[in-house]
Design an enzyme around this catalytic site. Structure first.
Site, short mmCIF file in Angstrom:
data_model
loop_
_atom_site.label_atom_id
_atom_site.label_comp_id
_atom_site.label_asym_id
_atom_site.label_seq_id
_atom_site.Cartn_x
_atom_site.Cartn_y
_atom_site.Cartn_z
N TYR A 52 41.06 -51.70 -23.90
CA TYR A 52 41.54 -50.40 -24.35
C TYR A 52 40.98 -50.10 -25.73
O TYR A 52 41.60 -50.33 -26.75
CB TYR A 52 43.07 -50.37 -24.36
CG TYR A 52 43.68 -50.49 -22.99
CD1 TYR A 52 43.13 -49.81 -21.90
CD2 TYR A 52 44.79 -51.29 -22.77
CE1 TYR A 52 43.67 -49.92 -20.64
CE2 TYR A 52 45.35 -51.40 -21.50
CZ TYR A 52 44.78 -50.72 -20.45
OH TYR A 52 45.33 -50.83 -19.19
N GLY A 53 39.78 -49.56 -25.72
CA GLY A 53 39.06 -49.29 -26.96
C GLY A 53 37.73 -50.01 -26.94
O GLY A 53 37.18 -50.32 -25.88
#
Length: 321
Positions: A52-53
């Site tokens: 996530y990122g």
């Protein structure tokens, strides 16, 4: 309250993925306020991930900064982390070398500020068996690097095979009024039989069950949802029939559409023959968290039956991906 690995989990879960998946995530100040609000309201199951990122800045970096500032909250949170992909790309790699790399990298970023209560591979690597994956992660549990093992986006047979090797702490799958697949493909049944909680991601239908999306043009350019079958022009408008009818039910109840959608998942988990269900709606502001967790938490038998009739009369078409 349901529990995971001996820790009580509040009335709903809270997902971090929305905070770091966006191209322009909120400021840390806003994120911290949102997390504190979630925790105050009992949403102590937090879901983050290495994916996530970016490798340089993802949800683990946010968590490190948060627990550095609020160390007293670390033991209050049940933290589930996704990993197991090749560095920098969304491609599963279930080799022992990569699984150890992934866990060690997550621990390096957290730097002792928070333990990993549950670790799960975002997807099962087709080049390795789930038995191999769970055996490796089981060894990491013995080494004290992770507290338990989760599974993500797997079928019922895979869950059974994995559970034979090592107890599975949770199974994360999509579940909402717009995605009821697990109720018909034995996943929910299997988790109930094995007493494994289901972590329901996208319980608000990626925004469709919040009232913010009514037609394809409502979805911003470049948004991931524009590529999904359920959200295509023509199909989305047809699928909104379910939303319209649930909205009318929510008005009669004096609640919001999203509150009814979340209450449905929680109530579903209380029915005989069903596993515990922990929904993890995304939320980037305190206001959204308060709205999601406010009002109602369960529905009556009559309301659940009314929703069953709505779902039976309005098929949601289009695959999830």
């Amino acid at each position: 309250m349901p529990s995971l690995l001996g820790k009580e989990v509040g009335p709903t879960g809270y997902g971090l993925m929305r905070m770091t998946w966006n191209s322009q995530p909120p400021s840390e100040e806003v994120c911290f306020e949102t997390l504190n609000t979630a925790l105050k309201l009992g949403a102590n199951f937090w879901n983050g991930g290495e994916l996530y990122g970016t490798a340089e800045r993802n949800s683990l970096h946010l968590l490190y900064n948060y627990f550095t500032k609020f160390p007293e909250n670390a033991d209050k949170v049940v933290l589930s982390i996704k990993g197991g992909s090749k560095p920098g790309i969304l491609q599963p790699d279930g080799s022992e070398a990569n699984l150890r790399r992934s866990v060690d990298e997550c621990l390096r970023i957290l730097d002792g500020k928070k333990t990993i209560d549950i670790f799960e591979c975002a997807r099962q690597d087709p080049k390795t068996t789930v038995e191999q994956t769970v055996t490796i992660l089981g060894q990491l549990v013995k080494e004290g690097k992770i507290g338990g093992i989760g599974l993500s986006e797997v079928d019922a047979d895979t869950i059974r095979r994995a559970h034979k090797v090592h107890p599975i702490a949770a199974v994360e799958v999509e579940l909402s009024l717009w995605a009821t697949d697990i109720l018909h493909n034995d996943i929910a049944k299997t988790c109930a039989e094995l007493d494994i909680p289901v972590v329901a991601y996208s319980p608000l239908g990626r925004g469709a069950l919040t009232g913010t999306i009514t037609k394809f043009s409502d979805i911003p350019e470049g948004d991931f949802r524009r590529s999904l079958p359920k959200y295509q022009a023509g199909i989305l408008e047809r699928n909104m029939m379910v939303v319209h009818e649930i909205t009318e039910l929510s008005k009669r109840k004096g609640a919001t559409l999203s509150q009814v959608a979340l209450a449905w998942t929680r109530t579903l988990g209380n029915k005989p023959g069903m596993p515990t269900i922990i929904p993890i709606p995304g939320g980037t502001t305190s206001d959204k968290v308060i709205q999601n967790m406010g009002g109602i938490h369960v529905l009556s038998d009559e309301e659940m039956e009314a929703i069953d009739m709505i779902l039976e009369g309005n098929d949601v078409v289009g695959s999830r991906y």
